[in-house]
Design a protein around this motif. Structure first.
Motif, PDB file in Angstrom:
ATOM      1  N   HIS A   1      -5.049   4.166 -11.523  1.00 26.74           N
ATOM      2  CA  HIS A   1      -5.527   3.195 -10.536  1.00 26.74           C
ATOM      3  C   HIS A   1      -5.524   3.772  -9.123  1.00 26.74           C
ATOM      4  O   HIS A   1      -5.011   3.165  -8.192  1.00 26.74           O
ATOM      5  N   TRP A   2      -6.024   4.986  -8.993  1.00 27.00           N
ATOM      6  CA  TRP A   2      -6.143   5.639  -7.678  1.00 27.00           C
ATOM      7  C   TRP A   2      -4.772   5.806  -7.007  1.00 27.00           C
ATOM      8  O   TRP A   2      -4.656   5.823  -5.794  1.00 27.00           O
ATOM      9  N   GLY A   3      -3.728   5.937  -7.772  1.00 25.82           N
ATOM     10  CA  GLY A   3      -2.396   6.125  -7.212  1.00 25.82           C
ATOM     11  C   GLY A   3      -1.733   4.854  -6.715  1.00 25.82           C
ATOM     12  O   GLY A   3      -0.706   4.903  -6.049  1.00 25.82           O
ATOM     13  N   PHE A   4      -2.297   3.709  -7.039  1.00 31.46           N
ATOM     14  CA  PHE A   4      -1.736   2.414  -6.611  1.00 31.46           C
ATOM     15  C   PHE A   4      -1.397   2.392  -5.128  1.00 31.46           C
ATOM     16  O   PHE A   4      -0.272   2.061  -4.737  1.00 31.46           O
ATOM     17  N   PHE A   5      -2.353   2.722  -4.289  1.00 28.27           N
ATOM     18  CA  PHE A   5      -2.109   2.696  -2.849  1.00 28.27           C
ATOM     19  C   PHE A   5      -2.193   1.281  -2.274  1.00 28.27           C
ATOM     20  O   PHE A   5      -1.811   1.060  -1.137  1.00 28.27           O
ATOM     21  N   ARG A   6      -2.699   0.327  -3.056  1.00 28.95           N
ATOM     22  CA  ARG A   6      -2.776  -1.074  -2.613  1.00 28.95           C
ATOM     23  C   ARG A   6      -1.747  -1.879  -3.404  1.00 28.95           C
ATOM     24  O   ARG A   6      -1.692  -1.803  -4.622  1.00 28.95           O
ATOM     25  N   HIS A   7      -0.942  -2.656  -2.673  1.00 30.24           N
ATOM     26  CA  HIS A   7       0.118  -3.440  -3.314  1.00 30.24           C
ATOM     27  C   HIS A   7       0.052  -4.887  -2.854  1.00 30.24           C
ATOM     28  O   HIS A   7      -0.138  -5.116  -1.661  1.00 30.24           O
ATOM     29  N   PRO A   8       0.274  -5.845  -3.727  1.00 28.98           N
ATOM     30  CA  PRO A   8       0.215  -5.673  -5.167  1.00 28.98           C
ATOM     31  C   PRO A   8      -1.207  -5.339  -5.590  1.00 28.98           C
ATOM     32  O   PRO A   8      -2.149  -5.573  -4.838  1.00 28.98           O
ATOM     33  N   ALA A   9      -1.345  -4.832  -6.778  1.00 30.68           N
ATOM     34  CA  ALA A   9      -2.635  -4.342  -7.255  1.00 30.68           C
ATOM     35  C   ALA A   9      -3.512  -5.476  -7.766  1.00 30.68           C
ATOM     36  O   ALA A   9      -4.024  -5.448  -8.869  1.00 30.68           O
ATOM     37  N   THR A  10      -3.697  -6.485  -6.927  1.00 33.80           N
ATOM     38  CA  THR A  10      -4.569  -7.596  -7.276  1.00 33.80           C
ATOM     39  C   THR A  10      -5.948  -7.405  -6.666  1.00 33.80           C
ATOM     40  O   THR A  10      -6.917  -7.975  -7.129  1.00 33.80           O
ATOM     41  N   GLY A  11      -6.024  -6.601  -5.613  1.00 34.84           N
ATOM     42  CA  GLY A  11      -7.293  -6.212  -5.020  1.00 34.84           C
ATOM     43  C   GLY A  11      -8.110  -7.356  -4.473  1.00 34.84           C
ATOM     44  O   GLY A  11      -7.594  -8.429  -4.182  1.00 34.84           O
ATOM     45  N   GLY A  12      -9.401  -7.082  -4.313  1.00 36.81           N
ATOM     46  CA  GLY A  12     -10.313  -8.073  -3.784  1.00 36.81           C
ATOM     47  C   GLY A  12      -9.930  -8.516  -2.385  1.00 36.81           C
ATOM     48  O   GLY A  12      -9.419  -7.735  -1.597  1.00 36.81           O
ATOM     49  N   THR A  13     -10.144  -9.749  -2.112  1.00 39.70           N
ATOM     50  CA  THR A  13      -9.866 -10.262  -0.770  1.00 39.70           C
ATOM     51  C   THR A  13      -8.541 -11.006  -0.718  1.00 39.70           C
ATOM     52  O   THR A  13      -8.313 -11.791   0.186  1.00 39.70           O
ATOM     53  N   ASP A  14      -7.667 -10.746  -1.674  1.00 36.35           N
ATOM     54  CA  ASP A  14      -6.344 -11.372  -1.704  1.00 36.35           C
ATOM     55  C   ASP A  14      -5.597 -10.994  -0.421  1.00 36.35           C
ATOM     56  O   ASP A  14      -5.320  -9.821  -0.182  1.00 36.35           O
ATOM     57  N   PRO A  15      -5.277 -11.967   0.432  1.00 38.42           N
ATOM     58  CA  PRO A  15      -4.628 -11.658   1.715  1.00 38.42           C
ATOM     59  C   PRO A  15      -3.194 -11.128   1.573  1.00 38.42           C
ATOM     60  O   PRO A  15      -2.642 -10.606   2.535  1.00 38.42           O
ATOM     61  N   SER A  16      -2.614 -11.242   0.383  1.00 38.46           N
ATOM     62  CA  SER A  16      -1.237 -10.766   0.208  1.00 38.46           C
ATOM     63  C   SER A  16      -1.168  -9.263  -0.055  1.00 38.46           C
ATOM     64  O   SER A  16      -0.080  -8.698  -0.133  1.00 38.46           O
ATOM     65  N   THR A  17      -2.317  -8.594  -0.199  1.00 39.81           N
ATOM     66  CA  THR A  17      -2.300  -7.164  -0.485  1.00 39.81           C
ATOM     67  C   THR A  17      -2.232  -6.353   0.797  1.00 39.81           C
ATOM     68  O   THR A  17      -2.667  -6.791   1.862  1.00 39.81           O
ATOM     69  N   SER A  18      -1.677  -5.175   0.671  1.00 40.94           N
ATOM     70  CA  SER A  18      -1.641  -4.260   1.809  1.00 40.94           C
ATOM     71  C   SER A  18      -1.846  -2.838   1.302  1.00 40.94           C
ATOM     72  O   SER A  18      -1.565  -2.526   0.152  1.00 40.94           O
ATOM     73  N   VAL A  19      -2.344  -2.004   2.186  1.00 39.91           N
ATOM     74  CA  VAL A  19      -2.611  -0.615   1.856  1.00 39.91           C
ATOM     75  C   VAL A  19      -1.438   0.233   2.310  1.00 39.91           C
ATOM     76  O   VAL A  19      -0.944   0.080   3.424  1.00 39.91           O
ATOM     77  N   SER A  20      -1.003   1.123   1.435  1.00 45.82           N
ATOM     78  CA  SER A  20       0.062   2.063   1.783  1.00 45.82           C
ATOM     79  C   SER A  20      -0.566   3.431   2.045  1.00 45.82           C
ATOM     80  O   SER A  20      -0.895   4.155   1.108  1.00 45.82           O
ATOM     81  N   ASP A  21      -0.735   3.751   3.313  1.00 40.00           N
ATOM     82  CA  ASP A  21      -1.264   5.075   3.656  1.00 40.00           C
ATOM     83  C   ASP A  21      -0.309   6.168   3.204  1.00 40.00           C
ATOM     84  O   ASP A  21      -0.749   7.266   2.847  1.00 40.00           O
TER      85      ASP A  21
END
Length: 124
Positions: A2-22
């Motif tokens: 999953h591309w290294g799971f850089f987005r957490h949680p891995a729900t994706g889309g426009t879910d406002p609870s997700t964040s990107v881990s640079d």
């Protein structure tokens, strides 16, 4: 995976609870120095912060190509979850639609879409 799971949680889309881990992304790219490390580019709907065609992933694909090369990248659908998140074919078509904007050759597309996996898993 999953591309290294850089987005957490891995729900994706426009879910406002997700964040990107640079930091997670940089760590994934740093693994490219190890020739036995491959990246599975699966579940576009999980790792994108946008709806289809997930254009925010294009720069990340470019990073992966520069660091790993297409011979160490594998597309994955995230079946069966892909069925309820745009469909299996839509995921492949999204990757195909990025070809021109990312500079992905037909050879690179074929490598990512199946040849890398076939070569890797035959070796194993």
């Amino acid at each position: 995976d999953h591309w290294g799971f850089f987005r957490h949680p891995a729900t994706g889309g426009t879910d406002p609870s997700t964040s990107v881990s640079d930091e997670a992304w940089k760590e994934l790219l740093s693994l490219s120095k190890y020739p036995q490390v491959y990246v599975k580019m699966s579940a576009l709907f999980r790792v994108s912060g946008e709806e289809e065609p997930y254009n925010d992933l294009k720069p990340r694909l470019d990073d992966l190509l520069k660091h790993f090369g297409s011979n160490r990248l594998m597309w994955g659908s995230d079946y069966p979850f892909a069925i309820v998140n745009g469909g299996y074919c839509a995921s492949v078509q999204t990757l195909r639609s990025w070809q021109d904007s990312v500079g992905l050759s037909d050879k690179d597309f074929d490598q990512i879409a199946g040849k890398t996996a076939a070569e890797l898993f035959v070796r194993s």
